[in-house]
Structure formats: structure tokens, C-alpha cells
Design an enzyme around this catalytic site. Sequence first.
Site, PDB file in Angstrom:
ATOM      1  N   LYS A   8      64.398  31.562  35.749  1.00 45.92           N
ATOM      2  CA  LYS A   8      63.276  32.506  35.610  1.00 45.92           C
ATOM      3  C   LYS A   8      63.821  33.908  35.356  1.00 45.92           C
ATOM      4  O   LYS A   8      64.631  34.410  36.159  1.00 45.92           O
ATOM      5  CB  LYS A   8      62.431  32.497  36.891  1.00 45.92           C
ATOM      6  CG  LYS A   8      61.332  33.551  36.943  1.00 45.92           C
ATOM      7  CD  LYS A   8      60.429  33.350  38.144  1.00 45.92           C
ATOM      8  CE  LYS A   8      59.319  34.374  38.246  1.00 45.92           C
ATOM      9  NZ  LYS A   8      59.753  35.694  38.709  1.00 45.92           N
TER      10      LYS A   8
ATOM     11  N   SER B 261      58.287  31.309  46.980  1.00 44.00           N
ATOM     12  CA  SER B 261      59.370  32.302  46.897  1.00 44.00           C
ATOM     13  C   SER B 261      60.425  32.083  47.977  1.00 44.00           C
ATOM     14  O   SER B 261      60.103  31.740  49.120  1.00 44.00           O
ATOM     15  CB  SER B 261      58.781  33.700  47.053  1.00 44.00           C
ATOM     16  OG  SER B 261      59.801  34.649  47.263  1.00 44.00           O
TER      17      SER B 261
ATOM     18  N   HIS C 255      59.488  39.587  35.058  1.00 43.87           N
ATOM     19  CA  HIS C 255      59.256  39.775  36.495  1.00 43.87           C
ATOM     20  C   HIS C 255      58.015  40.664  36.717  1.00 43.87           C
ATOM     21  O   HIS C 255      57.983  41.489  37.631  1.00 43.87           O
ATOM     22  CB  HIS C 255      60.502  40.411  37.127  1.00 43.87           C
ATOM     23  CG  HIS C 255      60.766  40.029  38.555  1.00 43.87           C
ATOM     24  ND1 HIS C 255      61.792  39.225  38.956  1.00 43.87           N
ATOM     25  CD2 HIS C 255      60.124  40.359  39.704  1.00 43.87           C
ATOM     26  CE1 HIS C 255      61.794  39.098  40.275  1.00 43.87           C
ATOM     27  NE2 HIS C 255      60.772  39.771  40.757  1.00 43.87           N
TER      28      HIS C 255
ATOM     29  N   THR D  24      65.730  32.562  40.095  1.00 42.44           N
ATOM     30  CA  THR D  24      65.378  33.848  39.477  1.00 42.44           C
ATOM     31  C   THR D  24      66.655  34.624  39.221  1.00 42.44           C
ATOM     32  O   THR D  24      67.442  34.880  40.140  1.00 42.44           O
ATOM     33  CB  THR D  24      64.416  34.632  40.382  1.00 42.44           C
ATOM     34  OG1 THR D  24      63.233  33.848  40.535  1.00 42.44           O
ATOM     35  CG2 THR D  24      64.048  35.984  39.771  1.00 42.44           C
TER      36      THR D  24
ATOM     37  N   TYR E 297      66.708  32.883  45.203  1.00 45.33           N
ATOM     38  CA  TYR E 297      67.584  34.005  44.864  1.00 45.33           C
ATOM     39  C   TYR E 297      68.948  33.624  45.389  1.00 45.33           C
ATOM     40  O   TYR E 297      69.098  33.357  46.592  1.00 45.33           O
ATOM     41  CB  TYR E 297      67.127  35.286  45.561  1.00 45.33           C
ATOM     42  CG  TYR E 297      66.014  36.030  44.853  1.00 45.33           C
ATOM     43  CD1 TYR E 297      66.164  36.437  43.532  1.00 45.33           C
ATOM     44  CD2 TYR E 297      64.832  36.344  45.511  1.00 45.33           C
ATOM     45  CE1 TYR E 297      65.144  37.127  42.879  1.00 45.33           C
ATOM     46  CE2 TYR E 297      63.814  37.034  44.864  1.00 45.33           C
ATOM     47  CZ  TYR E 297      63.985  37.416  43.544  1.00 45.33           C
ATOM     48  OH  TYR E 297      62.980  38.106  42.897  1.00 45.33           O
TER      49      TYR E 297
HETATM   50  C1  LIG Z   1      54.395  41.411  45.013  1.00 47.77           C
HETATM   51  C2  LIG Z   1      55.281  40.579  44.116  1.00 47.77           C
HETATM   52  C3  LIG Z   1      56.314  39.864  44.677  1.00 47.77           C
HETATM   53  C4  LIG Z   1      57.142  39.093  43.862  1.00 47.77           C
HETATM   54  N1  LIG Z   1      58.113  38.342  44.442  1.00 47.77           N
HETATM   55  C5  LIG Z   1      58.887  37.541  43.682  1.00 47.77           C
HETATM   56  C6  LIG Z   1      59.837  36.688  44.277  1.00 47.77           C
HETATM   57  O1  LIG Z   1      59.972  36.632  45.491  1.00 47.77           O
HETATM   58  N2  LIG Z   1      60.583  35.930  43.439  1.00 47.77           N
HETATM   59  C7  LIG Z   1      60.448  35.958  42.084  1.00 47.77           C
HETATM   60  O2  LIG Z   1      61.145  35.248  41.368  1.00 47.77           O
HETATM   61  N3  LIG Z   1      59.537  36.743  41.489  1.00 47.77           N
HETATM   62  C8  LIG Z   1      58.742  37.525  42.259  1.00 47.77           C
HETATM   63  N4  LIG Z   1      57.776  38.289  41.667  1.00 47.77           N
HETATM   64  C9  LIG Z   1      57.555  38.188  40.220  1.00 47.77           C
HETATM   65  C10 LIG Z   1      56.544  37.059  39.899  1.00 47.77           C
HETATM   66  O3  LIG Z   1      57.098  35.799  40.143  1.00 47.77           O
HETATM   67  C11 LIG Z   1      56.092  37.079  38.440  1.00 47.77           C
HETATM   68  O4  LIG Z   1      57.217  37.071  37.609  1.00 47.77           O
HETATM   69  C12 LIG Z   1      55.187  38.258  38.071  1.00 47.77           C
HETATM   70  O5  LIG Z   1      54.376  38.648  39.157  1.00 47.77           O
HETATM   71  C13 LIG Z   1      54.302  37.869  36.894  1.00 47.77           C
HETATM   72  O6  LIG Z   1      53.514  38.937  36.486  1.00 47.77           O
HETATM   73  P1  LIG Z   1      51.981  39.167  36.912  1.00 47.77           P
HETATM   74  O7  LIG Z   1      52.017  39.679  38.306  1.00 47.77           O
HETATM   75  O8  LIG Z   1      51.531  40.161  35.913  1.00 47.77           O
HETATM   76  O9  LIG Z   1      51.265  37.841  36.803  1.00 47.77           O
HETATM   77  C14 LIG Z   1      56.951  39.061  42.459  1.00 47.77           C
HETATM   78  C15 LIG Z   1      55.888  39.791  41.900  1.00 47.77           C
HETATM   79  C16 LIG Z   1      55.060  40.541  42.710  1.00 47.77           C
HETATM   80  C17 LIG Z   1      53.916  41.295  42.083  1.00 47.77           C
HETATM   81  C1  LIG Z   2      66.338  43.039  45.010  1.00 50.13           C
HETATM   82  C2  LIG Z   2      65.051  42.413  44.650  1.00 50.13           C
HETATM   83  C3  LIG Z   2      64.186  42.001  45.828  1.00 50.13           C
HETATM   84  C4  LIG Z   2      62.920  41.459  45.322  1.00 50.13           C
HETATM   85  C5  LIG Z   2      62.044  40.841  46.357  1.00 50.13           C
HETATM   86  C6  LIG Z   2      60.890  40.084  45.866  1.00 50.13           C
HETATM   87  C7  LIG Z   2      60.617  40.231  44.415  1.00 50.13           C
HETATM   88  O1  LIG Z   2      61.124  39.528  43.604  1.00 50.13           O
HETATM   89  C8  LIG Z   2      59.704  41.262  43.963  1.00 50.13           C
HETATM   90  O2  LIG Z   2      59.459  41.350  42.742  1.00 50.13           O
HETATM   91  O3  LIG Z   2      59.183  42.022  44.803  1.00 50.13           O
END
Ligand SMILES: Cc1cc2nc3c(=O)[nH]c(=O)nc-3n(C[C@H](O)[C@H](O)[C@H](O)COP(=O)(O)O)c2cc1C
Ligand SMILES: CCCCCCC(=O)C(=O)O
Length: 360
Positions: A233, A111, A257, A160, A134
Site C-alpha cells: 500500500k 490497522s 495515504h 504500508t 507497518y
Molecule cells: C485518521 C487516519 C488514520 C490512518 N491510519 C492509517 C494506518 O494506520 N495505516 C495505513 O496504512 N494508512 C492509514 N491511513 C491512510 C488510509 O489507509 C487511506 O490511505 C486514506 O485515508 C485514503 O484516503 P481517504 O481518507 O480520502 O479515503 C490513515 C488515514 C487517516 C485519515
Molecule cells: C509515522 C507515521 C505514523 C502514522 C500513523 C497512522 C497513519 O498511518 C496515519 O495516516 O495517521
Amino acid sequence: MPVIPPDIAAVADYEPHARQRLDAAIWASITGGSADEHTVAENRAAFARIRLNNRVLADMSGAHTRLELCGQALEHPILLAPTAWHRLLHPEGEAATVMGASAMRAAMVVSAMASLPLEAIAKRATSPLWFQLYVQPDRAFTHALVQRAEAAGYGAIVVTIDAPVTLRNQEQRAGFRLPLGIEAVNLRGAQPPPPPKAAAHESEVFNGLLAGAATWEDIAILRARTRLPLLLKGIMTPADALKGIEIGADALIVSNHGGRVLDTQPASIDALPRIAEAVAGRVPLLLDGGIRRGTDVLKALALGARAVLVGRPVLHGLAVGGATGVAHVLKLLRTELEIAMAQTGCATLDAIGPEVIWRP
Ligand SMILES: Cc1cc2nc3c(=O)[nH]c(=O)nc-3n(C[C@H](O)[C@H](O)[C@H](O)COP(=O)(O)O)c2cc1C
Ligand SMILES: CCCCCCC(=O)C(=O)O
């Protein structure tokens, strides 16, 4: 060496153990979704609704899960989704995650909000690493970050595109704040977005939060500037998929997401077939959202994905067992996928087609 609790037989079993170990606000932040969290629930419910056909007595000699994706040879189609701030979950943060991923030969998407420098994570990796971006309001900083990822040996850039603004009520109610000492270290030094121009009665979304948000024009610029494969993404509609291909994306990630952006979007697995039909094989599709079982991976592949990404279960494994927990989560999913392939008579990933899905 952390011990994996003996009652863990499937990835969902990690969840209560992780919850027990984590501060309640951190738990809310990783578990939570957007608003009323209908899409979080739907991501799981949709997989459960899909029924499979078994096939018996198939010749499984030479069976394997290998594939090629974006120019890289992968042992299996289960990738780690990009997730922010792993030091919230384990003191070693992404260093532990990448060791767990490498132990299982899994590709990891790091990330932009990682809590360790992207170079330090890369040094520990022995399996493919991709960098998730991002687009920052500071575009010069954004392009320099892509160059850092290239120089550190990352094999692809995943942009993303679905989260310029979010609404996280569970997280808000729990009062989540980043603890002192944990931050998105790779974003240090970026020029902050311009201060909101909105007066109290004006829109803080349109005049504030969206200042500097990315547009398709930014994707075109990134495409021209990096030699690495570029993935988008957050694709959930055929129209955006086609736009992404037109702009030169090498692959698309069908994702809502994990239900953390627009609540009441459909499950990503339900959005996949129409997108696959529109894309018609021009670029590979990946999928995330709700993958908790090997049968979920098989279903995603049968409906048009080439690979899947896993988010929360990896975080649960990290919280419970560090690198060992991450590796164990991946091992469980991969073994379940192999069992599902055997039970549906598919000796390779290419053999997994729509006929494995039961239709009334
Ligand atoms: C705690 C958390 C942090 C996340 N941070 C990011 C991130 O930094 N960048 C991003 O593209 N997606 C982020 N996501 C989304 C994940 O990449 C992904 O799309 C999602 O978790 C998939 O669903 P699942 O948790 O049911 O497997 C985050 C998801 C969670 C749960
Ligand atoms: C404005 C969005 C910040 C998101 C930071 C990380 C992420 O993607 C998430 O799902 O948590």
C-alpha cells in the site's frame, strides 16, 4: 441504538456531524493531511474533473457487484482502508467498525495502529479481514505480529510502505496528543527504535526518525515468511509497481495515504492509469484517496482498479453512529455504485471499462 441524523443523504454529509461530536485536535488529526494539504484537496478535485458517459436501455438483469480478490469472494469492491486508533472516535473502537463492515459484507483492513487487539477484532468479523502492517524497527516483533494475524484468521497482509516519516502541520497546530488509555495495543512490547544519534546540529530525519525504516529487502523477507497474500500500500509510480511485482506482491494499492504523506503528490486517481498500463493485469490494483461517491468507485474501476478503499468517511460514520454509522456509509456508497453502474450500462464490475469515461 444511535440515530442517523435525518439530513444525511450522502457520505460527505457525515463530516459536519462528526466534527461537531469530536474534540478539535482529534478532528484535525483525522481530517488533516501533510504540510499544506494540496494532495488532500487534489484527491477530491481529480475525481470531480473526470466526466462519465451514460448508456441507456442496457439489459441489467442479473446485475451484481461481486468479485474475487486475493483468493477471497467479496460482495462488492468497497473495502475499509486501514486507519489508526478507532477508540479516538467511538468508545467501542474497531469492535464497532468491524460490526458495521460485517453488516455490509465489506472487507476491512485492520490497522497495525488499531486501538483493540487484532484477535478481539477478528472475533467480531463475519466478512473478510486483512491486516495492515507497518514494519517495526524491531523485525522479530514485526514477524511475530504477522504470525498473530495469520493465527487469528486474517486473509491477507497489507504492508504500508509510504509513511516512514510524515509532516502533519494541521495536527501539530491543533496540539494533537493521544489521550491517556488509547494506544496501538498490538505494538505493545516492540523494542523501541534506537535513540536518535543526531547531535542538535545534525539531521534528526536521517540519523533519527529513519532508523529501522523498511526497505525492499524487508518486503522480500516478509514475502518469504507469510503464506498469506501480500499487498503493498502506497504505490504511486509505475517503477515502484514493477518493483513490487518483481518481489512477489499479490496486489498493489495505489495510494498517497489520503494526502497524509508527501504533499503535492498527484491524486491517486490520476496516478492510476499509468500504473495500470505498466502492470498490464499481472496483479490486481486497488485504489484509495478521495473516494466519496459511487461514481468515484466506478471511475476507479474504469481506470484500472479492481477495488477501492475508503478512509475518512468510515471514521466520520463511526464517530456519528458507531457500527450503524459505518454500515450506513458503506450502504450509501454501494447503492450509489449500483446506480452509477445502471446509468452507464454496466451489469457487472467486469463490464466497467475505459469507455465509461467521457473523453473530449
Ligand atoms: C485518521 C487516519 C488514520 C490512518 N491510519 C492509517 C494506518 O494506520 N495505516 C495505513 O496504512 N494508512 C492509514 N491511513 C491512510 C488510509 O489507509 C487511506 O490511505 C486514506 O485515508 C485514503 O484516503 P481517504 O481518507 O480520502 O479515503 C490513515 C488515514 C487517516 C485519515
Ligand atoms: C509515522 C507515521 C505514523 C502514522 C500513523 C497512522 C497513519 O498511518 C496515519 O495516516 O495517521
